[in-house]
Every structure is written in C-alpha cells, then in structure tokens.
Design a protein around this motif. Sequence first.
Motif, PDB file in Angstrom:
ATOM      1  N   MET A  50     -45.530   0.132 -47.314  1.00  0.00           N
ATOM      2  CA  MET A  50     -45.141   0.521 -48.661  1.00  0.00           C
ATOM      3  C   MET A  50     -44.974   2.038 -48.775  1.00  0.00           C
ATOM      4  O   MET A  50     -44.088   2.522 -49.471  1.00  0.00           O
ATOM      5  CB  MET A  50     -46.206   0.026 -49.648  1.00  0.00           C
ATOM      6  CG  MET A  50     -45.914   0.328 -51.120  1.00  0.00           C
ATOM      7  SD  MET A  50     -46.634   1.914 -51.639  1.00  0.00           S
ATOM      8  CE  MET A  50     -48.387   1.544 -51.500  1.00  0.00           C
ATOM      9  N   ALA A  51     -45.808   2.794 -48.042  1.00  0.00           N
ATOM     10  CA  ALA A  51     -45.711   4.249 -48.086  1.00  0.00           C
ATOM     11  C   ALA A  51     -44.367   4.723 -47.553  1.00  0.00           C
ATOM     12  O   ALA A  51     -43.757   5.653 -48.094  1.00  0.00           O
ATOM     13  CB  ALA A  51     -46.848   4.874 -47.276  1.00  0.00           C
ATOM     14  N   CYS A 108     -46.428   8.396 -43.254  1.00  0.00           N
ATOM     15  CA  CYS A 108     -45.454   7.323 -43.507  1.00  0.00           C
ATOM     16  C   CYS A 108     -44.605   7.656 -44.729  1.00  0.00           C
ATOM     17  O   CYS A 108     -43.392   7.398 -44.755  1.00  0.00           O
ATOM     18  CB  CYS A 108     -46.171   5.994 -43.720  1.00  0.00           C
ATOM     19  SG  CYS A 108     -46.925   5.284 -42.242  1.00  0.00           S
ATOM     20  N   LEU A 109     -45.240   8.229 -45.733  1.00  0.00           N
ATOM     21  CA  LEU A 109     -44.525   8.647 -46.936  1.00  0.00           C
ATOM     22  C   LEU A 109     -43.503   9.738 -46.602  1.00  0.00           C
ATOM     23  O   LEU A 109     -42.357   9.699 -47.076  1.00  0.00           O
ATOM     24  CB  LEU A 109     -45.524   9.161 -47.972  1.00  0.00           C
ATOM     25  CG  LEU A 109     -44.956   9.691 -49.295  1.00  0.00           C
ATOM     26  CD1 LEU A 109     -44.265   8.578 -50.064  1.00  0.00           C
ATOM     27  CD2 LEU A 109     -46.070  10.306 -50.137  1.00  0.00           C
ATOM     28  N   LEU A 110     -43.899  10.696 -45.777  1.00  0.00           N
ATOM     29  CA  LEU A 110     -43.001  11.774 -45.380  1.00  0.00           C
ATOM     30  C   LEU A 110     -41.816  11.236 -44.584  1.00  0.00           C
ATOM     31  O   LEU A 110     -40.671  11.670 -44.786  1.00  0.00           O
ATOM     32  CB  LEU A 110     -43.779  12.802 -44.551  1.00  0.00           C
ATOM     33  CG  LEU A 110     -43.053  14.104 -44.193  1.00  0.00           C
ATOM     34  CD1 LEU A 110     -42.730  14.890 -45.457  1.00  0.00           C
ATOM     35  CD2 LEU A 110     -43.893  14.939 -43.235  1.00  0.00           C
ATOM     36  N   SER A 355     -38.046  -7.597 -43.787  1.00  0.00           N
ATOM     37  CA  SER A 355     -37.826  -6.932 -42.493  1.00  0.00           C
ATOM     38  C   SER A 355     -39.080  -6.186 -42.039  1.00  0.00           C
ATOM     39  O   SER A 355     -39.355  -6.107 -40.838  1.00  0.00           O
ATOM     40  CB  SER A 355     -36.634  -5.978 -42.591  1.00  0.00           C
ATOM     41  OG  SER A 355     -36.954  -4.831 -43.358  1.00  0.00           O
ATOM     42  N   ASN A 356     -39.842  -5.643 -42.991  1.00  0.00           N
ATOM     43  CA  ASN A 356     -41.086  -4.941 -42.633  1.00  0.00           C
ATOM     44  C   ASN A 356     -42.159  -5.897 -42.131  1.00  0.00           C
ATOM     45  O   ASN A 356     -43.100  -5.476 -41.442  1.00  0.00           O
ATOM     46  CB  ASN A 356     -41.632  -4.185 -43.843  1.00  0.00           C
ATOM     47  CG  ASN A 356     -40.767  -2.998 -44.234  1.00  0.00           C
ATOM     48  OD1 ASN A 356     -40.021  -2.471 -43.421  1.00  0.00           O
ATOM     49  ND2 ASN A 356     -40.857  -2.589 -45.490  1.00  0.00           N
ATOM     50  N   ASN A 357     -42.029  -7.171 -42.496  1.00  0.00           N
ATOM     51  CA  ASN A 357     -43.047  -8.166 -42.132  1.00  0.00           C
ATOM     52  C   ASN A 357     -42.605  -9.123 -41.033  1.00  0.00           C
ATOM     53  O   ASN A 357     -43.326 -10.071 -40.724  1.00  0.00           O
ATOM     54  CB  ASN A 357     -43.446  -8.972 -43.373  1.00  0.00           C
ATOM     55  CG  ASN A 357     -44.328  -8.195 -44.326  1.00  0.00           C
ATOM     56  OD1 ASN A 357     -45.547  -8.193 -44.236  1.00  0.00           O
ATOM     57  ND2 ASN A 357     -43.693  -7.506 -45.278  1.00  0.00           N
ATOM     58  N   GLY A 475     -41.222  -2.709 -55.093  1.00  0.00           N
ATOM     59  CA  GLY A 475     -41.125  -4.048 -54.506  1.00  0.00           C
ATOM     60  C   GLY A 475     -41.938  -4.168 -53.238  1.00  0.00           C
ATOM     61  O   GLY A 475     -42.561  -5.196 -52.978  1.00  0.00           O
ATOM     62  N   SER A 476     -41.927  -3.097 -52.433  1.00  0.00           N
ATOM     63  CA  SER A 476     -42.718  -3.104 -51.207  1.00  0.00           C
ATOM     64  C   SER A 476     -44.204  -3.269 -51.520  1.00  0.00           C
ATOM     65  O   SER A 476     -44.920  -4.009 -50.832  1.00  0.00           O
ATOM     66  CB  SER A 476     -42.475  -1.810 -50.432  1.00  0.00           C
ATOM     67  OG  SER A 476     -43.200  -1.794 -49.230  1.00  0.00           O
TER      68      SER A 476
END
Length: 550
Positions: A50-51, A108-110, A355-357, A475-476
Amino acid sequence: MAGQWRKWMILAASVWIQAFTGTNFDFSSYSSDLKSVLGISQVQLNYLSMASDMGKAFGWCSGVSLNYFPLWVVMFVAALMGFLGYGLQWLSIQGQISLPYFQVFLLCLLAGCSISWFNTVCYVLCIKNFPDNRPLALSLSISFNGVSAALYNLIVNTINSSDHTLYLLLDAIIPLVASVIVLVPILQQPLPEALSRDATHHDSIIFLKLFILAAFTGIYLLVLNSVQSSESVASGAILAGAIFLLILIVVTTGIDYSRERAGRTIHSSIHLGQSSFSSVHPEDLDIQKVLVGVEASRSHFTGNSYDSKEKQVFMKDCLPVQGEEHSARLLICRLDFWLYYLTYFCGGTIGIVYSNNIGQIAQSLGYGSEISSFVSLYSACSFIGRLLSAAPDFLKDKVYYPRTGWLVLALVPTPIAFLLLFSSGSKTALSAATAFIGLSSGFMVSAAVSITSELFGPKSVGINHNIIVTNIPLGSLLYGFLAALLYEASIGSSNNLALIDGSMVCMGRECYIETFGWWSFISMFGVASSSLLFLRTRAVYSLERSRNWM
C-alpha cells in the motif's frame, strides 16, 4: 519540419521511460523474500504494498513542480527517488544495512512517488507534442509501462533466476540509466506546431504502424515468457529480441518520416496557394459549431429520452463541453468526477491490488515456483489492454462509441475473472483470471489519462489526473487490508499450513476464496459506476463529434 522529427524522438523517449519504470509490477516477485527477511505478517506486508501505491497520492506534486522546473529536472528527481527507495531496500534485504519496518515503509512510499513522477513527465510530453493525436500518443506511451515486469523478469533470469532480490537492485538502477539515455531528445523539445488535416492524418498512419509493432512486442513477450526456461542463455536471447523491438520503434518513425518528408513538403506547397481561400471560413465555421452544439444539447437534454423528472435530476449539472479546463476545486464539485473516481477505484485499482498479491495467491494455490510466470502474464496482458485503449481513436470513423462507453466494456472481464477464481483454484483458472484482469486493468489505466483530459481539460491533466489516481493508495489499503485479514484468519483456522522461508503460509483455495468473492462484488460496483458515467457523458462526446465533422 525538424520540429516534427524531434516530436517523434520524444515519443520514443516516452516509450522507453514507461517501459523501464513500471517497477511497481515487480513487488509480487520479491514480496515473499521481503516478508521473510523482515519477519513480518501478511497484514504488514500489505502495508508495504500500500505504501508503494500511496506514492501516487503525492503525484500531484510532480504536476505542480512542472510549473517551476524543466521536464528533465522532474524526471531526474523521479529517478533519484527510485534509486534511493529501491536501492536502500535492496541493501536491507541483503543484510548490508539494518532498517526498521517503518523506514522500509517510507522507502516503499518514496519508490511509489518515483513511478508517479515518471508517469507525469510522460503524460505532459505526449500532450504537449501531439495535441492533434493526444489519445494515440498517450495510449502508446502508457502501454509500454505494462511490459516492465516482463522485461525485468527476463533480466533477472539472464543474471540469476534464483535471486529474487535482484528485482530491487534493478528497480533502483535501470530507471536512472533510462533517464540518461532519453535526456537528449527531451532537452530538444520542439515548439508546438499547428498541423494541417493531411499532416494529422499522416501522423495517424505512423501511429497505426507503431501500434502494430507494439502489439507484436506484447505478443512476443507474452508467448516467449510463457515458454522460456530459467536458463540465462535463453532468457538473454529473448531479452535481446525485446530490446531490439524497442529500438525498432525509433527506427520505424525515422524511416517512415524521412520517406514521406519530401512528399509532404510538395503537398503542403500545393495547398499553400489555397490558404487564402480557406482562411475566410473559420469564423463562419465557429458559428456553425455553436449552432450544432445548441441543437445537440437540446436534443440530448430536452428530448423524449430525458422527459421524466427522474432522468432530468440524474442528468443535472452535466459537463457542458468536452475539454473544459477544471481547477482542482471545480473538479471535486463535479458529480462526473466522483463517478469517474469510483469507476477507477472499483475497476482499475482492484486490478492493481490483485497484481500486488499474485505472489501470495499463487503460493497459496500451490504454484509458488511459477510466480514469475504469472507476474509476466499479467504484465503482458496489461500491455495488450493498454494498446486496446487506442481502439476508440482508430475506429472512430467507422464504429463511433464514446470513450466512457468503451470503458464500461473493458471493466466487465474483471468481475468475471474473480468469479472464475472463486469457483476454481486450478492453474488454468488462475492463468485465465490473471489475463482477464491484466487486460481490463491495463485498458483502464491507459484510457484514464485520455478520459481525464477530455472531461476535465488537457492543460490541467498533470494535476487533475494525479488527484484521480489517489484512489490507488486508498484501494490498495482497503482491498489489500481486506485480503490480508481474511488470509490471516485462514491461517488461524486452516489445518493446511506450510512453513516457507521461515514464514507460515496458508495453503489451499480457502485462503483467498472469500477475498475473491468480495473483490468480484466490488468490481461489479465499478462496472455500474462506469455505466452511469457513460450515460451522463455520452451527450458531450456526441456534441464534440458533431463539431469535428463540421
């Protein structure tokens, strides 16, 4: 004429940027390693995912930055953010440095910010240099963002297929290298030039050739990624072919444009003598357009199809014209904006979360050794879906349909895919669902930029579209958190567990079956929202079509 040549080089540069900066697709490839090294739960892993998506919530900063800095500066800021975000994660996962969970979250946010800033640069390049074929330029450029996972997968398999942490190192270095490669054409941006109708038509033909080449590239990656072995020689050969196809995009535009240059010069000279005759018409034409607009508006809003009070209320405060510039404040006051926001939130975003999962889903269903194949499949199908988003522009003279209507059709496969996963946990079902979701999500992501510019103004798209994609981190968080909670609950109640790389993994269909049910319902809501958006905006598209035909 030189300016026309440079704009094609800029399009090629935009394609290269997109092809090597879709690094968010790689998360599933190394997420299991990250989870194991950090010793975190599935819920905490979801927060990292999510980040990365949350970085898009700050994408509007890139649009604002472009008001004060040159494009190349913003591009290198994006590359620097990615270099630090992914590079420090790689050092951490290699044990070179020790970082607490919260710092990894910020990295991860960056990294997510980096992707958003790169995207904004490409959007602005396409819109500025192709005002007459803006949707085609955007679709082509954004499409190549979908091949990033396939390209990175090939590079990793060429170097060392067993080391999934290489994805992080490559995510840090390759976008920076790509930025250096494309620096020259970006620095030599041409001044905007008005094109004649014949020149615009010729550009459309060049775009058609480029889309055919791009489609071949997608099919090439889709087929060969599915049959490739983990041998570095085979992967290296496929990678060389993919790079050759990317170079061919530059060569194709150069050859085609050089061949037609003399003919276009002669043709322009012939029409030059007619310019004095045609120059007396624009004012009369503007009057005709206004009259057509008035008639079209009346026919749509006071005709028999909207006589009932319910429909009049539903159509209240519709967009008056296509392409009207919206400030951020006006944007959030539009009902059409919120319908569009919900469409993206429940349609395109849920595909991105899937896609992330993919890695965790494939692992739970017993296909952990084939995660890279599923990631590549999603990437290639996302690429093809992005290419298909150009269909409304190529078919507009034969089969006209508003772009918001095409969006409804494109989102339909997503709930079908989740229902398929809900009913079966076979490899065939997982592959088919991944392909469907990739196609649907890819179409949405690519078409969304054109829809944003058409509904809310092309000049404001750098800020407005980044406001719209704030739904991605939301949404993430929501969809990923739901999946993680249900997954953790399955671990607590399931007897089918496995210890993989020091982490407890839930095995079997029951780990994600409830998640697929919820995701299917949410994506159906996205289809409903897009249908309402289409009903409210089709009059605006019809009005614009009437103007263009005058």
